[in-house]
Design a protein around this motif. Structure first.
Motif, mmCIF file in Angstrom:
data_model
loop_
_atom_site.group_PDB
_atom_site.id
_atom_site.type_symbol
_atom_site.label_atom_id
_atom_site.label_comp_id
_atom_site.label_asym_id
_atom_site.label_seq_id
_atom_site.Cartn_x
_atom_site.Cartn_y
_atom_site.Cartn_z
ATOM 1 N N ASN A 134 -50.180 19.299 84.834
ATOM 2 C CA ASN A 134 -50.856 19.654 83.581
ATOM 3 C C ASN A 134 -52.263 19.078 83.488
ATOM 4 O O ASN A 134 -53.195 19.760 83.061
ATOM 5 C CB ASN A 134 -50.038 19.185 82.378
ATOM 6 N N GLN A 135 -52.423 17.805 83.856
ATOM 7 C CA GLN A 135 -53.711 17.152 83.628
ATOM 8 C C GLN A 135 -54.705 17.368 84.762
ATOM 9 O O GLN A 135 -55.890 17.608 84.502
ATOM 10 C CB GLN A 135 -53.504 15.671 83.333
ATOM 11 N N LEU A 136 -54.287 17.304 86.004
ATOM 12 C CA LEU A 136 -55.210 17.636 87.093
ATOM 13 C C LEU A 136 -55.552 19.115 87.021
ATOM 14 O O LEU A 136 -56.701 19.509 87.225
ATOM 15 C CB LEU A 136 -54.617 17.252 88.452
ATOM 16 N N GLY A 137 -54.575 19.928 86.679
ATOM 17 C CA GLY A 137 -54.840 21.353 86.483
ATOM 18 C C GLY A 137 -55.839 21.608 85.364
ATOM 19 O O GLY A 137 -56.705 22.474 85.474
ATOM 20 N N ALA A 138 -55.754 20.845 84.282
ATOM 21 C CA ALA A 138 -56.706 20.996 83.174
ATOM 22 C C ALA A 138 -58.115 20.613 83.618
ATOM 23 O O ALA A 138 -59.094 21.272 83.250
ATOM 24 C CB ALA A 138 -56.273 20.143 81.980
ATOM 25 N N ALA A 139 -58.236 19.556 84.421
ATOM 26 C CA ALA A 139 -59.555 19.156 84.930
ATOM 27 C C ALA A 139 -60.134 20.247 85.824
ATOM 28 O O ALA A 139 -61.325 20.565 85.745
ATOM 29 C CB ALA A 139 -59.448 17.837 85.686
ATOM 30 N N ILE A 140 -59.293 20.851 86.653
ATOM 31 C CA ILE A 140 -59.744 21.949 87.513
ATOM 32 C C ILE A 140 -60.144 23.146 86.665
ATOM 33 O O ILE A 140 -61.155 23.805 86.933
ATOM 34 C CB ILE A 140 -58.662 22.305 88.554
ATOM 35 N N ASP A 141 -59.370 23.444 85.621
ATOM 36 C CA ASP A 141 -59.722 24.542 84.708
ATOM 37 C C ASP A 141 -61.069 24.280 84.039
ATOM 38 O O ASP A 141 -61.886 25.192 83.880
ATOM 39 C CB ASP A 141 -58.650 24.729 83.635
ATOM 40 N N MET A 142 -61.317 23.035 83.638
ATOM 41 C CA MET A 142 -62.595 22.709 83.001
ATOM 42 C C MET A 142 -63.748 22.878 83.981
ATOM 43 O O MET A 142 -64.820 23.360 83.611
ATOM 44 C CB MET A 142 -62.567 21.299 82.415
ATOM 45 N N LEU A 143 -63.527 22.491 85.225
ATOM 46 C CA LEU A 143 -64.544 22.692 86.250
ATOM 47 C C LEU A 143 -64.815 24.185 86.436
ATOM 48 O O LEU A 143 -65.973 24.616 86.469
ATOM 49 C CB LEU A 143 -64.088 22.055 87.563
ATOM 50 N N GLU A 144 -63.763 24.970 86.528
ATOM 51 C CA GLU A 144 -63.933 26.421 86.666
ATOM 52 C C GLU A 144 -64.695 27.000 85.478
ATOM 53 O O GLU A 144 -65.618 27.807 85.651
ATOM 54 C CB GLU A 144 -62.585 27.117 86.786
ATOM 55 N N ASN A 145 -64.330 26.598 84.275
ATOM 56 C CA ASN A 145 -64.995 27.122 83.078
ATOM 57 C C ASN A 145 -66.488 26.803 83.088
ATOM 58 O O ASN A 145 -67.313 27.642 82.705
ATOM 59 C CB ASN A 145 -64.343 26.555 81.816
ATOM 60 N N ALA A 146 -66.843 25.616 83.531
ATOM 61 C CA ALA A 146 -68.261 25.238 83.591
ATOM 62 C C ALA A 146 -68.991 26.073 84.641
ATOM 63 O O ALA A 146 -70.103 26.560 84.391
ATOM 64 C CB ALA A 146 -68.404 23.747 83.898
ATOM 65 N N ILE A 147 -68.393 26.255 85.798
ATOM 66 C CA ILE A 147 -69.027 27.054 86.850
ATOM 67 C C ILE A 147 -69.227 28.487 86.364
ATOM 68 O O ILE A 147 -70.293 29.077 86.547
ATOM 69 C CB ILE A 147 -68.199 27.006 88.156
ATOM 70 N N ARG A 148 -68.206 29.037 85.735
ATOM 71 C CA ARG A 148 -68.309 30.425 85.240
ATOM 72 C C ARG A 148 -69.346 30.565 84.123
ATOM 73 O O ARG A 148 -69.988 31.594 83.993
ATOM 74 C CB ARG A 148 -66.953 30.913 84.737
#
Length: 162
Positions: free
Chosen positions: A11-25
């Protein structure tokens, strides 16, 4: 106990990866090179992948990426948003598989870099990876705020990808 640890990591490492993806996009093409946004994203992805390596001393990033991060130099070229999003997707899948396959023994297995300066349990390197990913996702969000006065929202838990 193992299941709750795996769930929290996912949940939490996945959320950090999602936040990284959102910033890149969120970064508009005309600002991809502003403040080396692309480079900060690449650095984060390179180490996200590296910290997931089963055998750190033999780690090499997938093509088209180079080992510039180990050599303390900039990459030979600017990576595109699409290339970095592809790298992110591969790393997310690798991360999910690694966490899903964790055992009690796997949590205590050692992750040791070439020089021996980083010697962590698998559990701790996953937490370290979470912190590193979130740190750089926050930097990218700050760059977006400073450049376009917009940034993605906070992600509480991993989304549909995880």
């Amino acid at each position: 106990m193992l299941d709750i640890l795996k769930e929290g990591l996912r949940n939490q490492l996945g959320a950090a990866i999602d936040m990284l993806e959102n910033a890149i996009r969120r970064c508009p093409g005309e600002h991809w090179e502003t403040n080396q946004f692309w480079y900060h994203a690449f650095h984060c992805l390179f180490f996200l992948d590296y910290y997931l390596a089963e055998d750190p001393p033999s780690f090499t990033p997938p093509l088209p990426f180079d080992e510039s991060e180990f050599e303390d130099r900039m990459p030979d070229r600017i990576y595109t948003q699409e290339e970095l999003l592809d790298y992110l997707d591969k790393s997310r899948r690798h991360c999910y598989a690694q966490i899903s396959g964790l055992t009690n023994e796997g949590l205590t297995a050692r992750w040791i870099n070439s020089s021996g300066s980083m010697n962590y349990s698998r559990h701790e390197i996953l937490l370290y990876n979470l912190r590193h990913t979130q740190h750089h996702a926050a930097q990218l969000n700050l760059l977006l705020r400073q450049t376009i006065n917009d940034a993605p929202e906070w992600v509480f838990r991993a989304g549909e990808h995880f």
